[in-house]
Scaffold this motif. Sequence first.
Motif, PDB file in Angstrom:
ATOM      1  N   ALA A  91       0.830  -1.201   0.000  1.00  0.00           N
ATOM      2  CA  ALA A  91       0.000   0.000   0.000  1.00  0.00           C
ATOM      3  C   ALA A  91       0.870   1.259   0.000  1.00  0.00           C
ATOM      4  O   ALA A  91       0.596   2.229  -0.731  1.00  0.00           O
ATOM      5  CB  ALA A  91      -0.930  -0.013   1.208  1.00  0.00           C
ATOM      6  N   VAL A  92       1.923   1.254   0.828  1.00  0.00           N
ATOM      7  CA  VAL A  92       2.859   2.391   0.834  1.00  0.00           C
ATOM      8  C   VAL A  92       3.517   2.528  -0.529  1.00  0.00           C
ATOM      9  O   VAL A  92       3.674   3.646  -1.054  1.00  0.00           O
ATOM     10  CB  VAL A  92       3.917   2.195   1.943  1.00  0.00           C
ATOM     11  CG1 VAL A  92       5.012   3.264   1.840  1.00  0.00           C
ATOM     12  CG2 VAL A  92       3.269   2.228   3.319  1.00  0.00           C
ATOM     13  N   TRP A  93       3.896   1.411  -1.116  1.00  0.00           N
ATOM     14  CA  TRP A  93       4.517   1.400  -2.446  1.00  0.00           C
ATOM     15  C   TRP A  93       3.594   2.038  -3.482  1.00  0.00           C
ATOM     16  O   TRP A  93       4.017   2.868  -4.291  1.00  0.00           O
ATOM     17  CB  TRP A  93       4.857  -0.038  -2.801  1.00  0.00           C
ATOM     18  CG  TRP A  93       5.496  -0.263  -4.132  1.00  0.00           C
ATOM     19  CD1 TRP A  93       6.052   0.682  -4.961  1.00  0.00           C
ATOM     20  CD2 TRP A  93       5.643  -1.516  -4.810  1.00  0.00           C
ATOM     21  NE1 TRP A  93       6.536   0.080  -6.095  1.00  0.00           N
ATOM     22  CE2 TRP A  93       6.310  -1.252  -6.027  1.00  0.00           C
ATOM     23  CE3 TRP A  93       5.293  -2.826  -4.471  1.00  0.00           C
ATOM     24  CZ2 TRP A  93       6.617  -2.268  -6.931  1.00  0.00           C
ATOM     25  CZ3 TRP A  93       5.599  -3.841  -5.376  1.00  0.00           C
ATOM     26  CH2 TRP A  93       6.258  -3.560  -6.586  1.00  0.00           C
ATOM     27  N   ALA A  94       2.305   1.663  -3.457  1.00  0.00           N
ATOM     28  CA  ALA A  94       1.351   2.174  -4.434  1.00  0.00           C
ATOM     29  C   ALA A  94       1.139   3.682  -4.267  1.00  0.00           C
ATOM     30  O   ALA A  94       1.169   4.445  -5.244  1.00  0.00           O
ATOM     31  CB  ALA A  94       0.027   1.432  -4.311  1.00  0.00           C
ATOM     32  N   VAL A  95       0.910   4.125  -3.022  1.00  0.00           N
ATOM     33  CA  VAL A  95       0.645   5.548  -2.775  1.00  0.00           C
ATOM     34  C   VAL A  95       1.884   6.382  -3.106  1.00  0.00           C
ATOM     35  O   VAL A  95       1.793   7.437  -3.761  1.00  0.00           O
ATOM     36  CB  VAL A  95       0.201   5.768  -1.317  1.00  0.00           C
ATOM     37  CG1 VAL A  95       0.089   7.260  -1.009  1.00  0.00           C
ATOM     38  CG2 VAL A  95      -1.120   5.072  -1.056  1.00  0.00           C
ATOM     39  N   ALA A  96       3.061   5.925  -2.652  1.00  0.00           N
ATOM     40  CA  ALA A  96       4.294   6.671  -2.920  1.00  0.00           C
ATOM     41  C   ALA A  96       4.588   6.710  -4.414  1.00  0.00           C
ATOM     42  O   ALA A  96       5.086   7.728  -4.938  1.00  0.00           O
ATOM     43  CB  ALA A  96       5.461   6.035  -2.168  1.00  0.00           C
ATOM     44  N   SER A  97       4.278   5.637  -5.150  1.00  0.00           N
ATOM     45  CA  SER A  97       4.484   5.634  -6.600  1.00  0.00           C
ATOM     46  C   SER A  97       3.553   6.623  -7.291  1.00  0.00           C
ATOM     47  O   SER A  97       3.929   7.268  -8.275  1.00  0.00           O
ATOM     48  CB  SER A  97       4.252   4.229  -7.164  1.00  0.00           C
ATOM     49  OG  SER A  97       5.192   3.307  -6.651  1.00  0.00           O
ATOM     50  N   ALA A  98       2.308   6.745  -6.778  1.00  0.00           N
ATOM     51  CA  ALA A  98       1.383   7.725  -7.357  1.00  0.00           C
ATOM     52  C   ALA A  98       1.918   9.143  -7.171  1.00  0.00           C
ATOM     53  O   ALA A  98       1.891   9.962  -8.099  1.00  0.00           O
ATOM     54  CB  ALA A  98       0.011   7.575  -6.710  1.00  0.00           C
ATOM     55  N   GLN A 134       4.102   6.116 -18.547  1.00  0.00           N
ATOM     56  CA  GLN A 134       3.611   4.731 -18.575  1.00  0.00           C
ATOM     57  C   GLN A 134       4.308   3.875 -17.523  1.00  0.00           C
ATOM     58  O   GLN A 134       3.692   2.999 -16.907  1.00  0.00           O
ATOM     59  CB  GLN A 134       3.825   4.138 -19.960  1.00  0.00           C
ATOM     60  CG  GLN A 134       2.942   4.728 -21.039  1.00  0.00           C
ATOM     61  CD  GLN A 134       3.328   4.246 -22.424  1.00  0.00           C
ATOM     62  OE1 GLN A 134       4.382   3.641 -22.627  1.00  0.00           O
ATOM     63  NE2 GLN A 134       2.480   4.520 -23.406  1.00  0.00           N
ATOM     64  N   ALA A 135       5.598   4.148 -17.314  1.00  0.00           N
ATOM     65  CA  ALA A 135       6.349   3.371 -16.324  1.00  0.00           C
ATOM     66  C   ALA A 135       5.779   3.577 -14.929  1.00  0.00           C
ATOM     67  O   ALA A 135       5.562   2.611 -14.180  1.00  0.00           O
ATOM     68  CB  ALA A 135       7.824   3.770 -16.361  1.00  0.00           C
ATOM     69  N   TRP A 136       5.513   4.823 -14.574  1.00  0.00           N
ATOM     70  CA  TRP A 136       4.982   5.069 -13.230  1.00  0.00           C
ATOM     71  C   TRP A 136       3.532   4.632 -13.102  1.00  0.00           C
ATOM     72  O   TRP A 136       3.105   4.171 -12.034  1.00  0.00           O
ATOM     73  CB  TRP A 136       5.152   6.531 -12.857  1.00  0.00           C
ATOM     74  CG  TRP A 136       6.547   6.835 -12.433  1.00  0.00           C
ATOM     75  CD1 TRP A 136       7.464   7.610 -13.075  1.00  0.00           C
ATOM     76  CD2 TRP A 136       7.207   6.307 -11.275  1.00  0.00           C
ATOM     77  NE1 TRP A 136       8.655   7.606 -12.395  1.00  0.00           N
ATOM     78  CE2 TRP A 136       8.527   6.817 -11.281  1.00  0.00           C
ATOM     79  CE3 TRP A 136       6.823   5.462 -10.243  1.00  0.00           C
ATOM     80  CZ2 TRP A 136       9.456   6.511 -10.295  1.00  0.00           C
ATOM     81  CZ3 TRP A 136       7.745   5.143  -9.251  1.00  0.00           C
ATOM     82  CH2 TRP A 136       9.041   5.654  -9.286  1.00  0.00           C
ATOM     83  N   LEU A 137       2.754   4.738 -14.167  1.00  0.00           N
ATOM     84  CA  LEU A 137       1.384   4.238 -14.121  1.00  0.00           C
ATOM     85  C   LEU A 137       1.373   2.729 -13.924  1.00  0.00           C
ATOM     86  O   LEU A 137       0.595   2.195 -13.111  1.00  0.00           O
ATOM     87  CB  LEU A 137       0.650   4.613 -15.414  1.00  0.00           C
ATOM     88  CG  LEU A 137      -0.798   4.114 -15.531  1.00  0.00           C
ATOM     89  CD1 LEU A 137      -1.657   4.685 -14.413  1.00  0.00           C
ATOM     90  CD2 LEU A 137      -1.376   4.467 -16.898  1.00  0.00           C
ATOM     91  N   ALA A 138       2.236   2.027 -14.654  1.00  0.00           N
ATOM     92  CA  ALA A 138       2.323   0.577 -14.489  1.00  0.00           C
ATOM     93  C   ALA A 138       2.763   0.208 -13.079  1.00  0.00           C
ATOM     94  O   ALA A 138       2.243  -0.745 -12.479  1.00  0.00           O
ATOM     95  CB  ALA A 138       3.297  -0.003 -15.515  1.00  0.00           C
ATOM     96  N   THR A 139       3.712   0.970 -12.514  1.00  0.00           N
ATOM     97  CA  THR A 139       4.183   0.687 -11.166  1.00  0.00           C
ATOM     98  C   THR A 139       3.059   0.847 -10.152  1.00  0.00           C
ATOM     99  O   THR A 139       2.888   0.018  -9.249  1.00  0.00           O
ATOM    100  CB  THR A 139       5.349   1.625 -10.808  1.00  0.00           C
ATOM    101  OG1 THR A 139       6.403   1.454 -11.768  1.00  0.00           O
ATOM    102  CG2 THR A 139       5.885   1.305  -9.423  1.00  0.00           C
ATOM    103  N   VAL A 140       2.266   1.910 -10.294  1.00  0.00           N
ATOM    104  CA  VAL A 140       1.143   2.139  -9.376  1.00  0.00           C
ATOM    105  C   VAL A 140       0.134   1.001  -9.478  1.00  0.00           C
ATOM    106  O   VAL A 140      -0.332   0.460  -8.460  1.00  0.00           O
ATOM    107  CB  VAL A 140       0.470   3.484  -9.679  1.00  0.00           C
ATOM    108  CG1 VAL A 140      -0.814   3.638  -8.864  1.00  0.00           C
ATOM    109  CG2 VAL A 140       1.412   4.642  -9.354  1.00  0.00           C
ATOM    110  N   LEU A 141      -0.209   0.607 -10.692  1.00  0.00           N
ATOM    111  CA  LEU A 141      -1.214  -0.445 -10.878  1.00  0.00           C
ATOM    112  C   LEU A 141      -0.721  -1.783 -10.334  1.00  0.00           C
ATOM    113  O   LEU A 141      -1.486  -2.526  -9.689  1.00  0.00           O
ATOM    114  CB  LEU A 141      -1.565  -0.568 -12.363  1.00  0.00           C
ATOM    115  CG  LEU A 141      -2.260   0.653 -12.988  1.00  0.00           C
ATOM    116  CD1 LEU A 141      -2.481   0.427 -14.475  1.00  0.00           C
ATOM    117  CD2 LEU A 141      -3.582   0.931 -12.283  1.00  0.00           C
TER     118      LEU A 141
END
Length: 653
Positions: A91-98, A134-141
């Motif tokens: 969850a931290v990974w997803a939020v921080a990536s966003a 696209q790289a950061w969008l893919a990371t978030v997803l």
Amino acid sequence: MLRISRIAGPALLIVIAFVVVVTGLRFGGGAEAPILLDPGAVVRWGLPISKLFVNLGLSATIGALMIAIFAMSPKRDEFTLTLDFAAAGAAVWAVASAFTGFFTFLAVRNQPIDLSSAFGDVLASFLTVTELGQAWLATVLIAAAVTVLCFAVRKMSALVFVLVLAVAGLIPMALQGHSGGTEDHDAATSAIYLHLVFAALWLGGLLAIAIARSALGKERLAIVLRRYSSIALVSFIVVAASGYVSAEIRVENLTNLLSPYGILVLVKVFALIVMGLFGAVYRNYAIGRLEASPRKERGWFWWIVTAELGFMGLASGAAAALAATPTPVPEIVAADLPDSSPAAYLTGSPLPPPVTAGNLFTMWSFDLIWVLICAFAIFFYLAGVWRLHKRGDSWPVHRTVFWVLGMLLLFYITNGGVNVYEGYLFSMHMLGHMTLGMMIPVLLVPGAPVTLAMRAIAKRTDGSRGAREWILLIVHSRYLAVIGHPLIAAGIFVVSLWVFYYTPLFRWATTDHVGHEWMIIHFLASGYLFVQALIGVDPTPHRTSYPIRLLLLLGTMAFHAFFGLALMTGSGLLLADWYGAMGWDTGVSALEDQRIGGGIAWSVGEIPTIALAIAVAIMWRRSDGRASVRYDRKAERDGDAELDAYNDMLAKR
């Protein structure tokens, strides 16, 4: 005191990492305002700090998943607690990536934040059109999907796929940032990816053990810690090797170590050395004392863990600061290379010298991923043989020789002269492909690595799964039973050859580093499955009769020869805008070089075919010999009762 020490470790990690990244940004100039197009202090400071929390979140996720899969027992609360921690890390990974993706957009596009539809359109275009977005969008997803799966999945076999998804989520991150000059891009990408994965295993694994301390209990701590120490040792080696490669590409010489970027590199090196010393203390002192008196509370041990997590925070903060600090060695694009040939624009590297026998064996283009795979494969195989020797068991010498030779050949193909030239010449590419798919498996399969692992690795009894249990699970899985069937394995071996070269897969594997790595894995695995079906020693759910094996071999090689002939007689050039546009005056046209590649596909394939046919014939003869000996012994025991019964049946008829 013990509760405080458990909380202090993760807290100290975050605090030190935050302080170091802020200090590193000031020292290295990573947050300084540019002369033109300043995105603002919030973006300049927020971007590297958000990347720090991306690294911490993905480390917690990947490390905790690995510990749960490899060290924890699903019958105990420790397993559930570790997975909950993995979900929190994701969850931290997803939020921080966003946040990182949004800050990256602001830094690249220099757009003022507003609520208009135009701002949303520009942001959407950045995330869906540009490679960086696209790289950061893919990371978030991917991080969001891993978060949900960590909560929803509790079956250990399914968690392996969750871990694979999490590790795959690091690929977009590895393809951006400081990736070195154009010439070193592939090497830098491999080094960054390995660094991210194994640093996450190292840091996240220790955090997971600290968080799960209350559920582990005094008796389980030493057991789980010893299992983690094996992961940490491998991680230390890989992190050190990948860190060296990254530093060598970006720092290049000792003088540049005195630059701000070089100083931050030295800080990371210092932290790595200290963490290596902590690992030595664990393996040589701490774990032994914990095993000697497991019921006695060891507060001193948790203070050691706290101190190590502090140094991990130092390394994490320095890494985040380095990502924003200008490198002393500039990144050179293809247009600025001294070699202005079309090949330089296509491959990003200057043309190598002409192909000669000497150059094929003296020139190197190292791929760190395969350097480490080959090194670890040889080391662990020899360690298993040594373990058998220590307890008085024997292991055939020829199997060890076959395995080592196979790995050395794999090392050469993925790092030697063939790897230097295969991006420029189709014939060199085909030579590497044929060696990967046919020659190397013929050497590796007789090494019987699964049988060695079953004999050398200790069996676990606490419900957890170690290397032995996972290998057995894979060997006896339905999936492997299907693709390992001789007919299916032969079909994969043949069909993948045609599908690969006559679909976009060939372009992807030729022009993209990730595709190139996939190509190596695929053809090595498909060749191994096929050879295992023919002459494999390791256990398999299907054992086909020897006449059928010979027919399969001959039929498969006929299709293989037909593929080679199709290339030799074809008038169309595969990847004409790549191999046909190199502008390299070798005295041979691209089409003629492709026909040479077809000849290699046909002729080189005959060598392992003959070796396989001889091996199948020898195994067939030995099988008949063993059957004859068994029959003779049975006849001696029962007076040849079977033959007498058969003669009586004939007499009655």
